[in-house]
Design a protein around this motif. Structure first.
Motif, PDB file in Angstrom:
ATOM      1  N   ARG A 194      29.725 -24.612  -6.061  1.00 24.61           N
ATOM      2  CA  ARG A 194      28.947 -25.994  -6.319  1.00 24.61           C
ATOM      3  C   ARG A 194      28.911 -24.741  -7.383  1.00 24.61           C
ATOM      4  N   HIS A 195      27.144 -24.483  -7.707  1.00 24.06           N
ATOM      5  CA  HIS A 195      26.826 -24.045  -8.805  1.00 24.06           C
ATOM      6  C   HIS A 195      27.030 -22.518  -8.760  1.00 24.06           C
ATOM      7  N   PRO A 196      27.831 -20.993  -9.180  1.00 31.88           N
ATOM      8  CA  PRO A 196      27.785 -19.868  -9.059  1.00 31.88           C
ATOM      9  C   PRO A 196      27.315 -19.068 -10.576  1.00 31.88           C
ATOM     10  N   LEU A 197      26.722 -19.838 -11.255  1.00 29.47           N
ATOM     11  CA  LEU A 197      25.844 -19.628 -12.249  1.00 29.47           C
ATOM     12  C   LEU A 197      24.188 -19.633 -11.995  1.00 29.47           C
ATOM     13  N   LEU A 198      23.853 -20.619 -11.146  1.00 28.89           N
ATOM     14  CA  LEU A 198      22.506 -20.622 -10.705  1.00 28.89           C
ATOM     15  C   LEU A 198      22.875 -19.499  -9.173  1.00 28.89           C
ATOM     16  N   VAL A 199      23.308 -19.495  -8.736  1.00 29.87           N
ATOM     17  CA  VAL A 199      23.564 -18.882  -7.784  1.00 29.87           C
ATOM     18  C   VAL A 199      22.853 -17.171  -8.213  1.00 29.87           C
ATOM     19  N   ILE A 200      23.512 -17.061  -9.058  1.00 30.16           N
ATOM     20  CA  ILE A 200      24.240 -15.251  -9.927  1.00 30.16           C
ATOM     21  C   ILE A 200      22.922 -15.474 -10.285  1.00 30.16           C
ATOM     22  N   ILE A 201      21.884 -16.540 -11.564  1.00 31.59           N
ATOM     23  CA  ILE A 201      20.750 -16.548 -11.630  1.00 31.59           C
ATOM     24  C   ILE A 201      19.858 -16.172 -11.312  1.00 31.59           C
ATOM     25  N   GLY A 202      19.416 -17.397  -9.556  1.00 31.08           N
ATOM     26  CA  GLY A 202      18.470 -17.143  -8.899  1.00 31.08           C
ATOM     27  C   GLY A 202      18.917 -15.615  -7.776  1.00 31.08           C
ATOM     28  N   GLY A 203      19.861 -14.879  -7.971  1.00 31.23           N
ATOM     29  CA  GLY A 203      19.560 -13.686  -7.316  1.00 31.23           C
ATOM     30  C   GLY A 203      19.133 -12.759  -7.745  1.00 31.23           C
ATOM     31  N   LEU A 204      19.568 -13.031  -9.419  1.00 27.32           N
ATOM     32  CA  LEU A 204      18.822 -11.760 -10.036  1.00 27.32           C
ATOM     33  C   LEU A 204      17.055 -12.176 -10.292  1.00 27.32           C
ATOM     34  N   ILE A 205      16.871 -13.241 -10.878  1.00 30.74           N
ATOM     35  CA  ILE A 205      15.509 -13.867 -10.592  1.00 30.74           C
ATOM     36  C   ILE A 205      14.361 -13.024  -9.368  1.00 30.74           C
ATOM     37  N   THR A 206      14.762 -14.034  -8.391  1.00 24.49           N
ATOM     38  CA  THR A 206      14.458 -13.130  -6.916  1.00 24.49           C
ATOM     39  C   THR A 206      14.348 -11.940  -6.740  1.00 24.49           C
ATOM     40  N   LEU A 207      15.539 -10.642  -7.272  1.00 24.78           N
ATOM     41  CA  LEU A 207      15.690  -9.449  -6.918  1.00 24.78           C
ATOM     42  C   LEU A 207      14.462  -8.593  -8.315  1.00 24.78           C
ATOM     43  N   SER A 208      14.413  -9.152  -9.122  1.00 22.45           N
ATOM     44  CA  SER A 208      13.222  -8.946 -10.557  1.00 22.45           C
ATOM     45  C   SER A 208      12.012  -9.197  -9.908  1.00 22.45           C
ATOM     46  N   ILE A 209      11.657 -10.469  -9.077  1.00 21.96           N
ATOM     47  CA  ILE A 209      10.361 -10.689  -8.620  1.00 21.96           C
ATOM     48  C   ILE A 209       9.802  -9.324  -7.157  1.00 21.96           C
ATOM     49  N   ILE A 210      10.724  -9.281  -6.961  1.00 20.99           N
ATOM     50  CA  ILE A 210      10.779  -8.259  -6.035  1.00 20.99           C
ATOM     51  C   ILE A 210      10.696  -6.655  -6.586  1.00 20.99           C
ATOM     52  N   ALA A 211      11.266  -6.278  -7.264  1.00 23.05           N
ATOM     53  CA  ALA A 211      11.048  -5.233  -8.052  1.00 23.05           C
ATOM     54  C   ALA A 211       9.173  -5.191  -9.031  1.00 23.05           C
ATOM     55  N   LEU A 212       9.004  -6.394  -9.022  1.00 23.43           N
ATOM     56  CA  LEU A 212       8.200  -6.393 -10.394  1.00 23.43           C
ATOM     57  C   LEU A 212       6.920  -6.049  -9.028  1.00 23.43           C
ATOM     58  N   ALA A 213       6.632  -7.162  -8.218  1.00 28.76           N
ATOM     59  CA  ALA A 213       6.269  -6.854  -6.690  1.00 28.76           C
ATOM     60  C   ALA A 213       5.569  -5.857  -6.684  1.00 28.76           C
ATOM     61  N   GLU A 214       6.844  -4.985  -6.252  1.00 30.64           N
ATOM     62  CA  GLU A 214       6.517  -3.266  -5.866  1.00 30.64           C
ATOM     63  C   GLU A 214       6.318  -2.340  -6.663  1.00 30.64           C
ATOM     64  N   THR A 215       6.544  -2.653  -7.892  1.00 37.64           N
ATOM     65  CA  THR A 215       5.571  -2.249  -8.986  1.00 37.64           C
ATOM     66  C   THR A 215       4.149  -2.372  -9.074  1.00 37.64           C
ATOM     67  N   ALA A 216       3.740  -3.799  -8.878  1.00 42.64           N
ATOM     68  CA  ALA A 216       2.394  -4.046  -9.452  1.00 42.64           C
ATOM     69  C   ALA A 216       1.593  -3.608  -7.834  1.00 42.64           C
ATOM     70  N   TYR A 217       1.998  -3.728  -7.077  1.00 41.46           N
ATOM     71  CA  TYR A 217       1.376  -2.810  -6.125  1.00 41.46           C
ATOM     72  C   TYR A 217       1.194  -1.077  -6.025  1.00 41.46           C
ATOM     73  N   GLY A 218       2.543  -1.350  -6.670  1.00 48.93           N
ATOM     74  CA  GLY A 218       2.376   0.838  -6.483  1.00 48.93           C
ATOM     75  C   GLY A 218       1.358   0.774  -7.619  1.00 48.93           C
ATOM     76  N   ARG A 219       0.861   0.224  -8.584  1.00 50.06           N
ATOM     77  CA  ARG A 219      -0.252   0.368  -9.489  1.00 50.06           C
ATOM     78  C   ARG A 219      -1.124  -0.417  -9.416  1.00 50.06           C
ATOM     79  N   LYS A 220      -1.553  -1.028  -8.578  1.00 48.12           N
ATOM     80  CA  LYS A 220      -2.549  -1.346  -7.894  1.00 48.12           C
ATOM     81  C   LYS A 220      -3.368   0.014  -6.430  1.00 48.12           C
TER      82      LYS A 220
END
Length: 112
Positions: free
Chosen positions: A57-83
């Motif tokens: 139904r929504h292939p573009l939104l699924v891809i965008i959602g997956g990329l945003i989720t992975l970006s948040i996970i990477a950003l969170a790991e970076t934030a915890y590492g820097r903390k």
């Protein structure tokens, strides 16, 4: 069930980010990091199940959602590492505070 689980995990992860990245004691930061990793996995698993059912139904939104989720996970790991080091800036927390609701909104659009 998967949608409710996904939203609950995003909410708990959001609160966990704020709690963990505002602590000054290293042990609390590490505890928060371990808790957030648990919820990353649950979010990724539930999002894969939801995305498999919604991709036609929504292939573009699924891809965008997956990329945003992975970006948040990477950003969170970076934030915890820097903390844990001395290079932490509160700007990382603000990126997470803004990014998590955006990811939840994209996931909501995928569900409809």
């Amino acid at each position: 069930m998967w949608v409710a689980l996904n939203y609950a995990c995003w909410g708990i992860l959001f609160i966990n980010f704020i709690w963990g990245l505002t602590r000054s004691i290293k042990k609390h930061v590490i505890d928060s990091m371990m808790i957030s990793r648990l919820f990353y996995w649950v979010i990724v698993i539930s999002q894969v199940v939801i995305d498999l059912r919604s991709f036609h139904r929504h292939p573009l939104l699924v891809i965008i959602g997956g990329l945003i989720t992975l970006s948040i996970i990477a950003l969170a790991e970076t934030a915890y590492g820097r903390k844990q080091d001395t290079n932490y800036t509160p700007k990382l927390l603000w990126f997470l505070v803004v990014g998590v609701p955006i990811a939840a909104m994209v996931q909501t659009l995928v569900n409809f």
